[in-house]
Enzyme design. Structure first.
Site, PDB file in Angstrom:
ATOM      1  N   ARG A 138      44.002  46.006  45.631  1.00 47.05           N
ATOM      2  CA  ARG A 138      45.402  45.481  46.704  1.00 47.05           C
ATOM      3  C   ARG A 138      46.556  45.098  45.275  1.00 47.05           C
ATOM      4  NH1 ARG A 138      45.141  41.390  51.876  1.00 47.05           N
ATOM      5  NH2 ARG A 138      43.788  42.527  53.550  1.00 47.05           N
ATOM      6  N   ASP A 159      49.568  45.125  43.462  1.00 39.56           N
ATOM      7  CA  ASP A 159      50.646  44.069  42.957  1.00 39.56           C
ATOM      8  C   ASP A 159      52.360  45.380  42.621  1.00 39.56           C
ATOM      9  OD1 ASP A 159      49.742  42.244  43.865  1.00 39.56           O
ATOM     10  OD2 ASP A 159      49.589  41.225  41.333  1.00 39.56           O
ATOM     11  N   ARG A 201      46.754  39.284  34.615  1.00 39.51           N
ATOM     12  CA  ARG A 201      48.229  39.269  33.649  1.00 39.51           C
ATOM     13  C   ARG A 201      48.167  38.066  33.468  1.00 39.51           C
ATOM     14  NH1 ARG A 201      52.116  41.118  38.193  1.00 39.51           N
ATOM     15  NH2 ARG A 201      53.813  40.254  37.135  1.00 39.51           N
TER      16      ARG A 201
END
Length: 259
Positions: A60, A62, A212
């Site tokens: 999934r 972002d 990230r």
């Protein structure tokens, strides 16, 4: 991933490999109040098949995150006549220009893209000078970075650890333990002859914004704000405040999912 010897039958499952520019989307997963990649691909399949389709995806991603190797599957009935190898070309005319199906293949009915995924690989790209051809797919950091320090620090993420310090608020994960199989930093000259620093991470799964945050931590090492010696202590602390910042989404690409 290839599957040999399967025949056409009721409830055949097809696995897609999907590439997309995530700039205009609120991530992969369907939402009621935003446009997503899943919504666009399901709409294209519904036009093709004449009935609603629900995709099951491996990851999934972002909002703003890109993909070259997202994997998602769906079931079709016995009257589906298009050979899987023809699906990418057929769907090209039904999808927006920033989404492409690059491969389609038959998989067993028991297959699940999320639960059968063995590892995922992400790439985060940092450029050191403005570049209009790279701005959608990299983050600008106008400083020379210490590549050797970043490479040394990257290796310390490898292994099975509790990555709570690298998980953003809002995660619903039952456990913050994950295993990283590879983490490397390398440089290359991008389009326009601009130097880019590339952070490539492979693991059995990732927490919310984990890649990230790893990229932000390695950036701090490259800038001299952290040292490679700090990485083990940051991991052991399990405290988000001790790691680097969460980098912007546009520098991140889901490269591949392996089963």
């Amino acid at each position: 991933m290839g599957v040999i010897g399967l025949s056409w039958r009721i409830d055949m499952q097809i696995l897609l490999t999907i590439a997309y520019d995530g700039t205009s989307y609120a991530g992969w997963q369907r939402q009621t109040n935003a446009v997503t990649v899943q919504e666009k691909v399901e709409a294209a399949l519904e036009k093709l098949l004449g009935s609603p389709v629900t995709l099951r995806a491996a990851s999934r991603t972002d909002a703003g995150v890109h993909a070259l190797g997202q994997r998602a599957s769906f079931f079709v009935s016995q009257d589906f006549k298009i050979p899987p190898e023809k699906l990418p070309l057929v769907l090209a005319g039904l999808l927006p220009s920033d989404i492409s199906v690059t491969r389609a293949e038959i998989v067993p009915d028991s297959f699940h893209p999320q639960f059968d995924a063995k590892q995922k690989t992400y790439l985060y790209k940092i450029i050191t000078a403005p570049n209009p051809l790279m701005g959608r797919y990299a983050v600008l950091v106008p400083h020379e970075l210490d590549l050797l320090a970043m490479q040394e620090a990257a290796g310390l993420f490898v292994g099975k650890h509790d990555f709570a310090a690298f998980c953003a608020a809002g995660s619903t994960a039952k456990t913050t333990v994950r295993e990283i199989f590879g983490c490397e930093v390398f440089c290359e000259m991008s389009l326009g002859n601009v130097l880019s620093y590339n952070i490539k991470v492979t693991g059995n799964g990732f927490l919310y914004n984990m890649v990230r945050i790893i990229a932000g931590t390695l950036l701090y090492v490259g800038l001299g704000k952290l040292s490679s010696a700090d990485i083990p202590q940051i991991i052991l602390s399990k405290e988000r405040k001790n790691a680097g910042k969460t980098m912007p989404p546009q520098g991140l690409v889901l490269l591949r999912v392996d089963f």
